[in-house]
Design an enzyme around this catalytic site. Structure first.
Site, PDB file in Angstrom:
ATOM      1  N   LYS A 123     -19.275  18.313   3.283  1.00 37.47           N
ATOM      2  CA  LYS A 123     -18.321  18.768   4.369  1.00 37.47           C
ATOM      3  C   LYS A 123     -18.358  17.384   5.319  1.00 37.47           C
ATOM      4  CE  LYS A 123     -15.572  20.569   7.058  1.00 37.47           C
ATOM      5  NZ  LYS A 123     -14.148  20.842   6.737  1.00 37.47           N
ATOM      6  N   SER A 149       0.884  -1.390  -0.046  1.00 34.21           N
ATOM      7  CA  SER A 149       0.032  -0.091   0.052  1.00 34.21           C
ATOM      8  C   SER A 149       0.939   1.246  -0.052  1.00 34.21           C
ATOM      9  CB  SER A 149      -0.952  -0.099   1.320  1.00 34.21           C
ATOM     10  OG  SER A 149      -1.867   0.765   1.001  1.00 34.21           O
TER      11      SER A 149
END
Length: 342
Positions: free
Chosen positions: A223, A171
């Site tokens: 948001k 990763s």
């Protein structure tokens, strides 16, 4: 009633002691954090000298006196020849600088990495090489993105960058590793995991069951797409998934820009492979451990290990640094509500 009174008194004392303990530990951690400023120092060790010491010791144990004398004479001749060559060329040969990076989920080790790389760039020349002994299973996106950028600084300076993976580069760890000019891996190292994971718990049903209200106020339509305590909806989940896919695309594009000959769609599935298979897929260049790579440059090159260390303060020496570890654990749990490489 007397039992309840005694129990209540005991509970009050216990809570008071716990609060006092937390305050003391918090104070110590605060002082420790202040003391950390300016406590770092750079350490540069000659791995060449260490290897010479190992070689000489092994020879003294295993060889007879006659053979040792012959080797000693031969070494003197070789050293004189090297000195003459340096004097005639009036310059030192290429050097190999070695950095160890063992990354955690929050990638806080980048703070040390940037200091180590800066130190090398201040003294290195284009003929020199930097070897990163990398070990990481990945973590937060912004942390490993910065780590990869730190490695890019080495290449931008015109130095050769080699990364050796003895155990794992998955990763975010692979995002760093793929920057290398030459990427090495041991046969059974875990390589790959080019994917993104984002997860968070949701306690809305539990709060609702106990008649607990939760309010969240935001400005901006997206948001906060998903929430830990509020009720999530399909629109928020869809937007959250889009954000993950976008980061995955950025991740794939970055890896592909570093390793253009690799079939990125084939390997960017979130899977990981052992080193030998990773080489077949083009994820790594060569099967070799970092130890073998260093030995392959000995004794022709001067080899140096570069490390940025932070001195332990009194609180840490007394074993009270566990408070910082606990604080970091809380931050890791919080970060689970954000996006991670995985």
């Amino acid at each position: 009633m007397e039992f309840l009174y005694e129990y209540g008194l005991f509970l009050a004392k216990a809570v008071t002691l716990l609060v006092a303990f937390i305050l003391v530990v918090s104070t110590i951690v605060g002082v420790a954090n202040k003391q950390k400023q300016g406590r770092g120092h750079l350490e540069i060790q000659s791995l060449t000298d260490q290897l010479k010491d190992i070689t000489n010791y092994a020879r003294q144990v295993l060889l007879d006196k006659g053979t040792l004398k012959k080797l000693a004479k031969q070494q003197k001749k070789e050293e004189k020849a090297k000195l003459k060559a340096k004097e005639s060329e009036r310059e030192d040969g290429p050097r190999l600088f070695v950095i160890d990076f063992k990354g955690s989920m929050d990638a806080h080790e980048v703070d040390r990495l940037r200091e180590e790389i800066t130190a090398i760039l201040c003294v290195a020349e284009e003929k020199d090489e930097v070897l990163i002994r990398l070990e990481s299973g990945g973590g937060v996106v912004h942390g490993y993105g910065l780590a990869a950028s730190q490695l890019q600084r080495i290449k931008d300076k015109g130095l050769t960058l080699t990364v050796a993976v003895d155990k794992v580069a998955a990763s975010g760890g692979y995002m760093m590793a793929c920057v290398a000019d030459k990427l090495l891996a041991s046969r059974f190292a875990y390589i790959g995991s080019i994917g993104v994971l984002a997860q968070l718990p949701n306690f809305h049903k539990l709060l609702k069951k106990n008649d607990i209200d939760f309010e969240q106020h935001t400005a901006g339509e997206y948001k906060r797409t998903l929430t830990v305590f509020g009720e999530n909806n399909d629109e928020g989940r869809k937007k959250f998934q889009e954000e993950i896919e976008e980061i995955h695309t950025l991740f794939k594009d970055f890896v592909h820009s570093q390793r253009k000959d690799m079939d990125i769609e084939k390997v960017a599935t979130g899977e990981y492979w052992a080193g030998i298979k990773a080489k077949e897929l083009g994820l790594v260049d060569e099967i070799m451990t970092s130890d073998d790579y260093i030995l392959s440059h000995y004794p022709e090159r001067e080899i140096y290990a570069v490390k940025y260390s932070i001195k332990k303060n009194v609180a840490e020496k007394l074993g009270l640094s566990f408070a910082e570890a606990a604080e970091r654990s809380v931050m890791r749990i919080w970060n689970q509500s954000r996006t991670w490489f995985h």
